[in-house]
Design an enzyme around this catalytic site. Structure first.
Site, PDB file in Angstrom:
ATOM      1  N   THR A  28       0.852  -1.200   0.000  1.00 43.19           N
ATOM      2  CA  THR A  28       0.000   0.000   0.000  1.00 43.19           C
ATOM      3  C   THR A  28       0.886   1.248   0.000  1.00 43.19           C
ATOM      4  O   THR A  28       1.932   1.263   0.660  1.00 43.19           O
ATOM      5  CB  THR A  28      -0.872   0.015   1.276  1.00 43.19           C
ATOM      6  OG1 THR A  28      -1.719  -1.143   1.242  1.00 43.19           O
ATOM      7  CG2 THR A  28      -1.753   1.262   1.342  1.00 43.19           C
ATOM      8  N   SER A  30       2.008   5.282  -2.097  1.00 37.04           N
ATOM      9  CA  SER A  30       2.208   5.942  -3.389  1.00 37.04           C
ATOM     10  C   SER A  30       3.243   5.216  -4.254  1.00 37.04           C
ATOM     11  O   SER A  30       3.130   5.217  -5.480  1.00 37.04           O
ATOM     12  CB  SER A  30       2.617   7.407  -3.167  1.00 37.04           C
ATOM     13  OG  SER A  30       3.748   7.482  -2.334  1.00 37.04           O
ATOM     14  N   GLY A  82       6.238  -0.706  -0.157  1.00 39.97           N
ATOM     15  CA  GLY A  82       7.114   0.406   0.186  1.00 39.97           C
ATOM     16  C   GLY A  82       7.488   0.390   1.656  1.00 39.97           C
ATOM     17  O   GLY A  82       7.201  -0.571   2.384  1.00 39.97           O
ATOM     18  N   ALA A  83       8.125   1.470   2.099  1.00 43.73           N
ATOM     19  CA  ALA A  83       8.508   1.603   3.512  1.00 43.73           C
ATOM     20  C   ALA A  83       8.640   3.084   3.836  1.00 43.73           C
ATOM     21  O   ALA A  83       8.863   3.913   2.942  1.00 43.73           O
ATOM     22  CB  ALA A  83       9.829   0.898   3.778  1.00 43.73           C
ATOM     23  N   GLY A  95       3.661   1.789   7.847  1.00 38.12           N
ATOM     24  CA  GLY A  95       2.383   2.163   8.439  1.00 38.12           C
ATOM     25  C   GLY A  95       2.082   3.640   8.329  1.00 38.12           C
ATOM     26  O   GLY A  95       1.089   4.103   8.876  1.00 38.12           O
ATOM     27  N   GLU A 103      -0.537  -5.267   5.963  1.00 39.21           N
ATOM     28  CA  GLU A 103       0.775  -5.394   5.313  1.00 39.21           C
ATOM     29  C   GLU A 103       1.592  -6.500   5.981  1.00 39.21           C
ATOM     30  O   GLU A 103       2.242  -7.308   5.310  1.00 39.21           O
ATOM     31  CB  GLU A 103       1.522  -4.059   5.377  1.00 39.21           C
ATOM     32  CG  GLU A 103       0.901  -2.999   4.476  1.00 39.21           C
ATOM     33  CD  GLU A 103       1.499  -1.616   4.640  1.00 39.21           C
ATOM     34  OE1 GLU A 103       1.280  -0.804   3.750  1.00 39.21           O
ATOM     35  OE2 GLU A 103       2.170  -1.347   5.643  1.00 39.21           O
TER      36      GLU A 103
HETATM   37  C1  5RP Z   1       1.559   2.179   4.227  1.00 42.70           C
HETATM   38  C2  5RP Z   1       3.026   1.958   4.202  1.00 42.70           C
HETATM   39  C3  5RP Z   1       3.788   2.474   3.037  1.00 42.70           C
HETATM   40  O1  5RP Z   1       4.517   1.443   2.476  1.00 42.70           O
HETATM   41  C4  5RP Z   1       4.725   3.557   3.498  1.00 42.70           C
HETATM   42  O2  5RP Z   1       3.970   4.531   4.203  1.00 42.70           O
HETATM   43  C5  5RP Z   1       5.428   4.206   2.307  1.00 42.70           C
HETATM   44  O3  5RP Z   1       4.506   4.933   1.566  1.00 42.70           O
HETATM   45  P1  5RP Z   1       4.880   5.697   0.230  1.00 42.70           P
HETATM   46  O4  5RP Z   1       5.203   4.660  -0.791  1.00 42.70           O
HETATM   47  O5  5RP Z   1       3.609   6.464  -0.088  1.00 42.70           O
HETATM   48  O6  5RP Z   1       6.041   6.611   0.525  1.00 42.70           O
HETATM   49  O7  5RP Z   1       3.606   1.381   5.080  1.00 42.70           O
HETATM   50  O8  5RP Z   1       0.967   1.715   5.432  1.00 42.70           O
END
Ligand code: 5RP
Length: 232
Positions: A28, A30, A82-83, A95, A103
């Site tokens: 989940t 972007s 992602g992270a 998160g 996740e």
């Molecule tokens: C969502 C997550 C996402 O992987 C994390 O927030 C990174 O988000 P983005 O790819 O938008 O930078 O853990 O719960």
């Protein structure tokens, strides 16, 4: 390149880790949105996906990609997500988008966690990004006190309810020297649904988007004596 262009770069690069004919786990956020957009171009070459959030499910289905229930699969070859932060051992804070529990469930089904992240997510020590903790609402105050006892400043994520009907506490100001120990500790507090530390389910590989291109980082698994075997 902008941060979003770096996210798109790794989102597309992750296609290389999608096995032909497999059901794969999808995270989940972007960065994952870019991956889902890329995955649409090869949707006929996979058997389906298991999604980690309602948001990703909607995007996958809109792209014509089948989404299966997590309970319908015994294992997944890969989970791509992602992270918010990733350290030199592949341990992560996740998160930021509030999807940490699902996740972690999907990551736990997977043989390999492929992290896709722009270079700003790489850190020496986890904790500059506030650590999300999903809690049963009636336990929120007690869990907040316990986090404060660890030295955190705790902020309840205002107006946010998770896909599981729970709340998120964001713990600011921690410096997490031993992510696996802290994950195990916080996980045991009554009322904690999930802590957004991914040390047991750490990344196997990170595709890091940098100005010079995609760097591929490989990580060892979590120490076996401190984790359950996957089949347990
Ligand atoms: C969502 C997550 C996402 O992987 C994390 O927030 C990174 O988000 P983005 O790819 O938008 O930078 O853990 O719960």
């Amino acid at each position: 390149m902008t941060q979003d262009q770096l996210k798109a770069l790794v989102g597309h690069a992750a296609l290389e880790f999608v096995p032909e004919g497999a059901v794969i786990g999808v995270g989940t956020g972007s960065t994952v949105n870019h991956f889902i957009d890329a995955l649409a171009s090869i949707r006929s070459r996979i058997a389906g996906t298991v999604s980690s959030s309602e948001r990703s499910t909607q995007r996958l289905q809109a792209a014509g990609i089948e989404v299966l229930e997590a309970n319908a699969v015994a294992s997944l070859p890969v989970y791509i997500d992602g992270a918010d932060e990733i350290d030199a051992q592949g341990c992560m804070i996740k998160g930021g988008g509030g999807a940490l529990t699902r996740e972690k469930i999907v990551a736990d089904l997977a043989e390999r966690f492929i992290c896709i992240a722009d270079a700003s997510k790489q850190v020496a020590v986890l904790g500059a990004f506030p650590l999300p903790v999903e809690v049963i609402p009636m336990a929120a105050a007690q869990v907040a006190r316990r986090l404060q006892a660890l030295g955190a400043r705790v902020v309840r994520r205002s107006g946010f309810v998770t896909d599981n009907g729970c709340h998120i506490l964001d713990a600011h100001g921690l410096s997490i020297a031993d992510p696996l120990a802290m994950e195990c500790r916080i996980n045991q507090w009554p009322g904690v649904v999930t802590v957004g530390l991914f040390a047991r389910n750490r990344a196997s590989v990170c595709l890091l988007g940098t100005a010079q291109g995609v760097q591929t980082l490989h990580f060892a698994a979590a120490p076996a004596d401190r984790t359950e075997p996957k089949s347990a």
